[in-house]
Design an enzyme around this catalytic site. Structure first.
Site, short mmCIF file in Angstrom:
data_model
loop_
_atom_site.label_atom_id
_atom_site.label_comp_id
_atom_site.label_asym_id
_atom_site.label_seq_id
_atom_site.Cartn_x
_atom_site.Cartn_y
_atom_site.Cartn_z
CB CYS A 1 81.42 55.81 21.98
SG CYS A 1 82.24 54.54 20.99
CB CYS B 1 84.10 53.58 25.56
SG CYS B 1 84.63 54.34 24.02
CD GLU C 1 89.88 49.45 1.64
OE1 GLU C 1 89.95 49.46 0.40
OE2 GLU C 1 90.82 49.80 2.37
CD GLU D 1 104.96 55.83 -4.10
OE1 GLU D 1 104.28 56.07 -3.09
OE2 GLU D 1 105.55 54.74 -4.28
CG HIS E 1 99.85 43.71 6.77
ND1 HIS E 1 101.15 43.62 6.35
CD2 HIS E 1 99.63 45.03 6.97
CE1 HIS E 1 101.68 44.83 6.30
NE2 HIS E 1 100.78 45.70 6.67
CB THR F 1 94.40 45.65 6.53
OG1 THR F 1 94.66 46.98 6.96
CG2 THR F 1 94.10 44.78 7.73
CB THR G 1 93.74 56.02 13.20
OG1 THR G 1 93.54 54.66 12.79
CG2 THR G 1 92.83 56.32 14.37
ZN LIG Z 1 83.46 53.19 22.42
ZN LIG Z 2 91.55 49.35 4.44
#
Ligand SMILES: [Zn+2]
Ligand SMILES: [Zn+2]
Length: 343
Positions: free
Chosen positions: A99, A96, A64, A195, A43, A40, A289
Protein backbone atom coordinates in the site's frame (compact mmCIF):
# COMPACT_ATOMS: atom_id res chain seq x y z
CA UNK A 1 -33.74 -4.66 3.44
CA UNK A 2 -33.65 -7.58 1.01
CA UNK A 3 -30.25 -9.23 0.55
CA UNK A 4 -28.83 -12.41 -0.98
CA UNK A 5 -27.29 -14.28 1.94
CA UNK A 6 -24.94 -17.25 1.88
CA UNK A 7 -26.56 -18.74 4.94
CA UNK A 8 -24.70 -21.98 5.53
CA UNK A 9 -21.45 -23.72 4.58
CA UNK A 10 -23.23 -25.65 1.82
CA UNK A 11 -24.38 -25.04 -1.78
CA UNK A 12 -27.08 -22.40 -2.31
CA UNK A 13 -28.06 -18.96 -1.00
CA UNK A 14 -31.27 -17.24 0.05
CA UNK A 15 -32.96 -13.88 -0.40
CA UNK A 16 -33.60 -12.67 3.16
CA UNK A 17 -34.69 -9.65 5.15
CA UNK A 18 -31.71 -8.23 7.02
CA UNK A 19 -30.87 -4.94 8.76
CA UNK A 20 -29.56 -2.04 6.66
CA UNK A 21 -25.84 -1.82 7.57
CA UNK A 22 -24.56 1.16 9.57
CA UNK A 23 -21.53 2.83 7.96
CA UNK A 24 -18.45 3.36 10.14
CA UNK A 25 -16.56 6.69 10.25
CA UNK A 26 -14.61 5.91 7.05
CA UNK A 27 -17.43 4.17 5.16
CA UNK A 28 -20.32 5.24 2.99
CA UNK A 29 -23.74 3.63 2.68
CA UNK A 30 -24.90 3.18 -0.89
CA UNK A 31 -28.28 2.36 -2.34
CA UNK A 32 -27.33 -0.30 -4.87
CA UNK A 33 -28.47 0.72 -8.36
CA UNK A 34 -27.18 -2.24 -10.37
CA UNK A 35 -25.08 -5.27 -9.47
CA UNK A 36 -23.38 -7.74 -11.81
CA UNK A 37 -22.85 -11.48 -11.44
CA UNK A 38 -19.21 -12.66 -11.49
CA UNK A 39 -17.53 -16.07 -11.61
CA UNK A 40 -16.72 -15.67 -7.92
CA UNK A 41 -20.45 -15.50 -7.16
CA UNK A 42 -20.96 -18.78 -9.03
CA UNK A 43 -18.28 -20.35 -6.79
CA UNK A 44 -19.89 -18.93 -3.64
CA UNK A 45 -23.23 -20.40 -4.73
CA UNK A 46 -21.86 -23.82 -5.71
CA UNK A 47 -19.47 -24.09 -2.73
CA UNK A 48 -16.35 -25.78 -4.20
CA UNK A 49 -13.10 -25.89 -2.10
CA UNK A 50 -12.19 -22.38 -3.46
CA UNK A 51 -15.28 -20.94 -1.74
CA UNK A 52 -15.01 -23.13 1.35
CA UNK A 53 -11.50 -21.78 1.98
CA UNK A 54 -12.56 -18.13 1.73
CA UNK A 55 -16.18 -17.58 2.72
CA UNK A 56 -17.44 -17.51 6.30
CA UNK A 57 -21.26 -17.80 6.27
CA UNK A 58 -23.59 -16.20 6.99
CA UNK A 59 -22.72 -13.32 4.70
CA UNK A 60 -24.12 -11.20 1.89
CA UNK A 61 -22.18 -11.76 -1.33
CA UNK A 62 -21.87 -9.96 -4.70
CA UNK A 63 -19.18 -7.36 -5.37
CA UNK A 64 -19.62 -5.69 -8.77
CA UNK A 65 -21.96 -2.74 -8.49
CA UNK A 66 -22.79 0.91 -8.74
CA UNK A 67 -24.84 2.82 -6.22
CA UNK A 68 -25.99 6.18 -4.96
CA UNK A 69 -24.42 7.39 -1.75
CA UNK A 70 -27.11 7.90 0.90
CA UNK A 71 -24.95 8.30 4.05
CA UNK A 72 -21.31 9.13 4.70
CA UNK A 73 -19.16 8.49 7.80
CA UNK A 74 -17.74 11.43 9.83
CA UNK A 75 -14.24 11.12 8.41
CA UNK A 76 -15.20 10.78 4.74
CA UNK A 77 -14.13 13.89 2.84
CA UNK A 78 -14.11 13.02 -0.86
CA UNK A 79 -17.60 11.51 -1.24
CA UNK A 80 -20.94 13.21 -0.61
CA UNK A 81 -24.56 12.13 -0.29
CA UNK A 82 -26.07 12.00 -3.77
CA UNK A 83 -22.84 10.94 -5.50
CA UNK A 84 -23.02 8.00 -7.89
CA UNK A 85 -20.13 5.59 -7.32
CA UNK A 86 -18.75 2.38 -8.76
CA UNK A 87 -17.26 -0.02 -6.24
CA UNK A 88 -13.65 -1.17 -6.23
CA UNK A 89 -13.60 -4.62 -4.67
CA UNK A 90 -10.13 -4.51 -3.10
CA UNK A 91 -10.14 -3.14 0.45
CA UNK A 92 -6.51 -2.14 1.10
CA UNK A 93 -5.28 -1.82 4.70
CA UNK A 94 -3.43 1.37 3.62
CA UNK A 95 -0.47 0.63 5.92
CA UNK A 96 1.48 -2.35 4.51
CA UNK A 97 4.54 -2.25 2.25
CA UNK A 98 2.48 -2.73 -0.94
CA UNK A 99 0.00 0.00 0.00
CA UNK A 100 2.84 2.37 0.83
CA UNK A 101 4.53 1.72 -2.49
CA UNK A 102 1.57 2.40 -4.76
CA UNK A 103 0.29 -1.17 -5.13
CA UNK A 104 -2.80 -1.15 -2.92
CA UNK A 105 -4.51 -3.69 -5.19
CA UNK A 106 -2.09 -6.38 -4.00
CA UNK A 107 -2.14 -5.28 -0.36
CA UNK A 108 -0.64 -7.87 2.00
CA UNK A 109 -3.74 -7.73 4.22
CA UNK A 110 -6.33 -7.18 1.55
CA UNK A 111 -9.99 -7.97 2.12
CA UNK A 112 -12.45 -8.37 -0.75
CA UNK A 113 -15.97 -7.00 -0.75
CA UNK A 114 -18.52 -9.81 -1.08
CA UNK A 115 -15.90 -12.42 -0.17
CA UNK A 116 -14.41 -11.42 3.20
CA UNK A 117 -16.97 -8.77 4.16
CA UNK A 118 -20.66 -8.32 3.29
CA UNK A 119 -21.25 -7.60 -0.38
CA UNK A 120 -23.62 -5.80 -2.69
CA UNK A 121 -26.42 -8.23 -3.68
CA UNK A 122 -28.69 -6.17 -1.44
CA UNK A 123 -30.73 -2.99 -1.41
CA UNK A 124 -28.00 -1.17 0.52
CA UNK A 125 -24.31 -1.84 1.07
CA UNK A 126 -21.67 -0.45 3.42
CA UNK A 127 -18.58 0.39 1.36
CA UNK A 128 -15.25 1.81 2.63
CA UNK A 129 -14.79 5.29 1.12
CA UNK A 130 -11.35 4.15 -0.10
CA UNK A 131 -13.19 1.73 -2.45
CA UNK A 132 -15.44 4.31 -4.12
CA UNK A 133 -14.84 5.52 -7.67
CA UNK A 134 -16.94 8.62 -8.25
CA UNK A 135 -18.94 8.70 -11.50
CA UNK A 136 -20.56 11.66 -13.21
CA UNK A 137 -24.08 11.77 -11.76
CA UNK A 138 -25.70 11.20 -15.17
CA UNK A 139 -23.69 8.00 -15.80
CA UNK A 140 -25.81 4.95 -16.58
CA UNK A 141 -25.63 2.85 -13.37
CA UNK A 142 -25.38 -0.30 -15.52
CA UNK A 143 -22.06 0.97 -16.85
CA UNK A 144 -20.88 1.63 -13.30
CA UNK A 145 -21.59 -1.99 -12.41
CA UNK A 146 -19.34 -3.44 -15.12
CA UNK A 147 -16.27 -1.25 -14.58
CA UNK A 148 -14.82 -3.61 -11.97
CA UNK A 149 -14.73 -6.67 -14.29
CA UNK A 150 -13.69 -4.55 -17.28
CA UNK A 151 -10.80 -3.27 -15.16
CA UNK A 152 -9.59 -6.84 -14.63
CA UNK A 153 -9.00 -7.04 -18.38
CA UNK A 154 -7.52 -3.54 -18.65
CA UNK A 155 -4.98 -4.16 -15.87
CA UNK A 156 -3.78 -7.34 -17.59
CA UNK A 157 -3.69 -5.82 -21.07
CA UNK A 158 -1.75 -2.74 -19.96
CA UNK A 159 1.16 -4.63 -18.41
CA UNK A 160 2.74 -3.63 -21.72
CA UNK A 161 1.84 -2.12 -25.07
CA UNK A 162 -0.78 -3.39 -27.48
CA UNK A 163 -0.89 -0.59 -30.04
CA UNK A 164 0.29 -1.81 -33.44
CA UNK A 165 0.98 -5.23 -31.86
CA UNK A 166 -0.40 -8.66 -32.68
CA UNK A 167 -2.40 -9.93 -29.71
CA UNK A 168 -3.96 -13.30 -28.86
CA UNK A 169 -6.68 -13.45 -26.20
CA UNK A 170 -7.61 -16.81 -24.67
CA UNK A 171 -11.08 -16.74 -23.10
CA UNK A 172 -13.94 -14.57 -24.35
CA UNK A 173 -16.28 -14.48 -21.38
CA UNK A 174 -17.42 -11.01 -20.27
CA UNK A 175 -13.92 -9.96 -19.13
CA UNK A 176 -12.34 -11.27 -22.34
CA UNK A 177 -14.94 -9.52 -24.51
CA UNK A 178 -14.40 -6.17 -22.81
CA UNK A 179 -10.66 -6.78 -23.06
CA UNK A 180 -10.96 -7.45 -26.79
CA UNK A 181 -12.89 -4.21 -27.27
CA UNK A 182 -10.17 -2.31 -25.40
CA UNK A 183 -7.34 -3.95 -27.37
CA UNK A 184 -9.12 -3.10 -30.61
CA UNK A 185 -9.65 0.51 -29.50
CA UNK A 186 -6.01 0.82 -28.48
CA UNK A 187 -4.98 -0.07 -32.01
CA UNK A 188 -3.71 -3.64 -32.05
CA UNK A 189 -2.62 -4.57 -35.59
CA UNK A 190 -4.08 -8.07 -35.48
CA UNK A 191 -6.24 -9.81 -32.86
CA UNK A 192 -6.88 -13.52 -32.30
CA UNK A 193 -9.80 -14.52 -30.06
CA UNK A 194 -9.85 -18.07 -28.71
CA UNK A 195 -13.01 -19.40 -27.03
CA UNK A 196 -14.76 -22.80 -26.96
CA UNK A 197 -18.32 -21.42 -26.46
CA UNK A 198 -19.85 -20.56 -29.86
CA UNK A 199 -22.25 -18.18 -28.16
CA UNK A 200 -19.39 -16.15 -26.68
CA UNK A 201 -17.30 -16.38 -29.84
CA UNK A 202 -20.24 -14.98 -31.80
CA UNK A 203 -20.18 -11.87 -29.56
CA UNK A 204 -16.53 -11.07 -30.33
CA UNK A 205 -17.13 -9.08 -33.56
CA UNK A 206 -19.20 -6.53 -31.60
CA UNK A 207 -16.05 -5.81 -29.59
CA UNK A 208 -13.18 -6.48 -32.00
CA UNK A 209 -14.70 -6.52 -35.51
CA UNK A 210 -11.54 -7.70 -37.26
CA UNK A 211 -10.50 -10.39 -34.77
CA UNK A 212 -9.72 -13.87 -36.06
CA UNK A 213 -12.17 -16.19 -34.26
CA UNK A 214 -10.82 -19.56 -33.12
CA UNK A 215 -12.82 -22.32 -31.45
CA UNK A 216 -10.26 -24.59 -29.76
CA UNK A 217 -12.84 -27.37 -29.60
CA UNK A 218 -12.66 -27.49 -33.40
CA UNK A 219 -9.24 -26.14 -34.35
CA UNK A 220 -5.74 -26.25 -32.91
CA UNK A 221 -5.53 -22.65 -31.69
CA UNK A 222 -1.73 -22.59 -31.45
CA UNK A 223 -1.35 -23.86 -35.02
CA UNK A 224 -3.87 -21.36 -36.43
CA UNK A 225 -2.11 -18.44 -34.70
CA UNK A 226 1.41 -19.55 -35.64
CA UNK A 227 0.38 -20.11 -39.27
CA UNK A 228 -1.25 -16.68 -39.41
CA UNK A 229 1.89 -14.98 -38.05
CA UNK A 230 4.31 -16.68 -40.44
CA UNK A 231 5.45 -19.02 -37.67
CA UNK A 232 6.82 -16.15 -35.56
CA UNK A 233 3.96 -15.95 -33.07
CA UNK A 234 2.18 -12.96 -31.54
CA UNK A 235 3.73 -10.01 -29.73
CA UNK A 236 1.30 -10.30 -26.83
CA UNK A 237 -0.55 -13.32 -25.49
CA UNK A 238 -3.17 -12.89 -22.76
CA UNK A 239 -4.95 -15.69 -20.93
CA UNK A 240 -8.27 -14.77 -19.36
CA UNK A 241 -9.62 -18.33 -19.20
CA UNK A 242 -7.52 -20.00 -16.51
CA UNK A 243 -7.83 -23.17 -18.57
CA UNK A 244 -4.54 -25.17 -18.46
CA UNK A 245 -4.63 -26.01 -22.18
CA UNK A 246 -5.26 -22.36 -23.07
CA UNK A 247 -2.40 -21.22 -20.82
CA UNK A 248 -0.06 -23.70 -22.51
CA UNK A 249 -1.19 -22.43 -25.93
CA UNK A 250 -0.64 -18.83 -24.81
CA UNK A 251 3.03 -19.68 -24.20
CA UNK A 252 3.33 -21.65 -27.43
CA UNK A 253 2.09 -18.76 -29.58
CA UNK A 254 4.00 -15.88 -28.03
CA UNK A 255 6.94 -14.78 -30.17
CA UNK A 256 10.53 -14.57 -28.96
CA UNK A 257 10.87 -11.66 -26.50
CA UNK A 258 7.09 -11.37 -26.52
CA UNK A 259 4.83 -10.89 -23.52
CA UNK A 260 2.45 -13.30 -21.81
CA UNK A 261 -0.03 -11.97 -19.25
CA UNK A 262 -1.97 -14.39 -17.10
CA UNK A 263 -5.29 -13.13 -15.77
CA UNK A 264 -7.48 -16.27 -15.55
CA UNK A 265 -7.21 -18.41 -12.42
CA UNK A 266 -6.42 -22.09 -12.99
CA UNK A 267 -7.92 -24.27 -10.26
CA UNK A 268 -4.86 -26.57 -10.20
CA UNK A 269 -1.11 -26.34 -10.95
CA UNK A 270 -0.38 -26.10 -14.70
CA UNK A 271 2.49 -27.86 -16.49
CA UNK A 272 4.49 -25.56 -18.78
CA UNK A 273 7.26 -26.26 -21.29
CA UNK A 274 9.52 -23.51 -19.94
CA UNK A 275 12.72 -24.25 -21.86
CA UNK A 276 11.31 -23.72 -25.34
CA UNK A 277 8.43 -21.40 -24.55
CA UNK A 278 9.85 -19.02 -21.95
CA UNK A 279 13.63 -19.34 -21.47
CA UNK A 280 14.82 -19.69 -25.05
CA UNK A 281 12.23 -17.17 -26.12
CA UNK A 282 13.22 -14.65 -23.42
CA UNK A 283 9.48 -14.24 -22.95
CA UNK A 284 8.26 -11.74 -20.37
CA UNK A 285 5.56 -13.15 -18.11
CA UNK A 286 3.18 -11.09 -15.99
CA UNK A 287 0.56 -12.13 -13.49
CA UNK A 288 -2.28 -9.66 -13.19
CA UNK A 289 -5.03 -9.45 -10.61
CA UNK A 290 -7.88 -7.03 -10.07
CA UNK A 291 -7.33 -3.40 -10.89
CA UNK A 292 -4.61 -0.91 -10.01
CA UNK A 293 -5.94 1.81 -7.71
CA UNK A 294 -6.57 3.97 -9.46
CA UNK A 295 -4.54 3.86 -12.65
CA UNK A 296 -6.74 1.16 -14.19
CA UNK A 297 -9.88 3.20 -13.52
CA UNK A 298 -8.36 6.27 -15.18
CA UNK A 299 -7.40 4.13 -18.19
CA UNK A 300 -11.03 2.98 -18.49
CA UNK A 301 -12.29 6.54 -18.09
CA UNK A 302 -9.87 7.75 -20.79
CA UNK A 303 -11.04 5.05 -23.17
CA UNK A 304 -14.72 5.81 -22.53
CA UNK A 305 -14.11 9.54 -22.96
CA UNK A 306 -12.37 8.88 -26.29
CA UNK A 307 -15.62 7.39 -27.61
CA UNK A 308 -13.62 4.56 -29.13
CA UNK A 309 -15.09 1.80 -27.01
CA UNK A 310 -18.35 1.20 -25.21
CA UNK A 311 -18.42 -1.94 -23.01
CA UNK A 312 -22.23 -1.89 -22.57
CA UNK A 313 -22.98 -4.58 -25.21
CA UNK A 314 -21.38 -7.09 -22.83
CA UNK A 315 -24.59 -6.89 -20.78
CA UNK A 316 -26.95 -9.51 -22.22
CA UNK A 317 -29.42 -10.05 -19.37
CA UNK A 318 -31.10 -7.88 -16.74
CA UNK A 319 -33.26 -9.23 -13.91
CA UNK A 320 -34.56 -8.38 -10.42
CA UNK A 321 -32.35 -9.29 -7.45
CA UNK A 322 -34.95 -11.87 -6.38
CA UNK A 323 -34.05 -13.88 -9.52
CA UNK A 324 -30.36 -14.12 -8.49
CA UNK A 325 -30.37 -17.94 -8.56
CA UNK A 326 -31.66 -17.96 -12.14
CA UNK A 327 -29.01 -15.39 -13.09
CA UNK A 328 -26.17 -17.33 -11.48
CA UNK A 329 -27.30 -20.51 -13.22
CA UNK A 330 -27.37 -18.67 -16.54
CA UNK A 331 -23.88 -17.25 -15.92
CA UNK A 332 -22.67 -20.74 -15.06
CA UNK A 333 -24.02 -22.12 -18.35
CA UNK A 334 -21.70 -19.84 -20.36
CA UNK A 335 -24.69 -18.81 -22.48
CA UNK A 336 -24.65 -15.17 -21.40
CA UNK A 337 -22.49 -12.09 -21.35
CA UNK A 338 -22.77 -10.00 -18.20
CA UNK A 339 -25.95 -10.43 -16.16
CA UNK A 340 -27.19 -7.50 -14.07
CA UNK A 341 -29.36 -7.68 -10.97
CA UNK A 342 -31.53 -4.84 -9.69
CA UNK A 343 -32.51 -4.68 -6.00
ZN1 LIG B 1 -1.84 -2.95 2.46
ZN1 LIG C 1 -15.86 -10.11 -10.02
Amino acid sequence: MKAVVKEKAAPGARLMDVDVPAPGPRDVLIKVKAAAICGTDIHIMEWPPFAQARIKPPMIFGHECSGEVVKVGDQVKNIAVGDLVAVETHIPDETCFMCQTGLQHICEKMAIIGVHVDGVFAEYAKIPAVCCWKLARDTNPDLGAILEPWGVAVNGILKGEVNNRTVAVFGCGPIGLMGLGSIHAWGASKIFAVEPSEMRLSMVPQFAPDAVLINPAKDNAAKVILDATGGRGVDVSIDISGNPRAIQAAFEVVRRAGRVTLVGLPSEPVTLELTANVIYKEARVFGSTGRMMWQTWYEMQNLMDSGKFDPMPVITHRMPLADFAKGIELAQSGKAGKILLYP
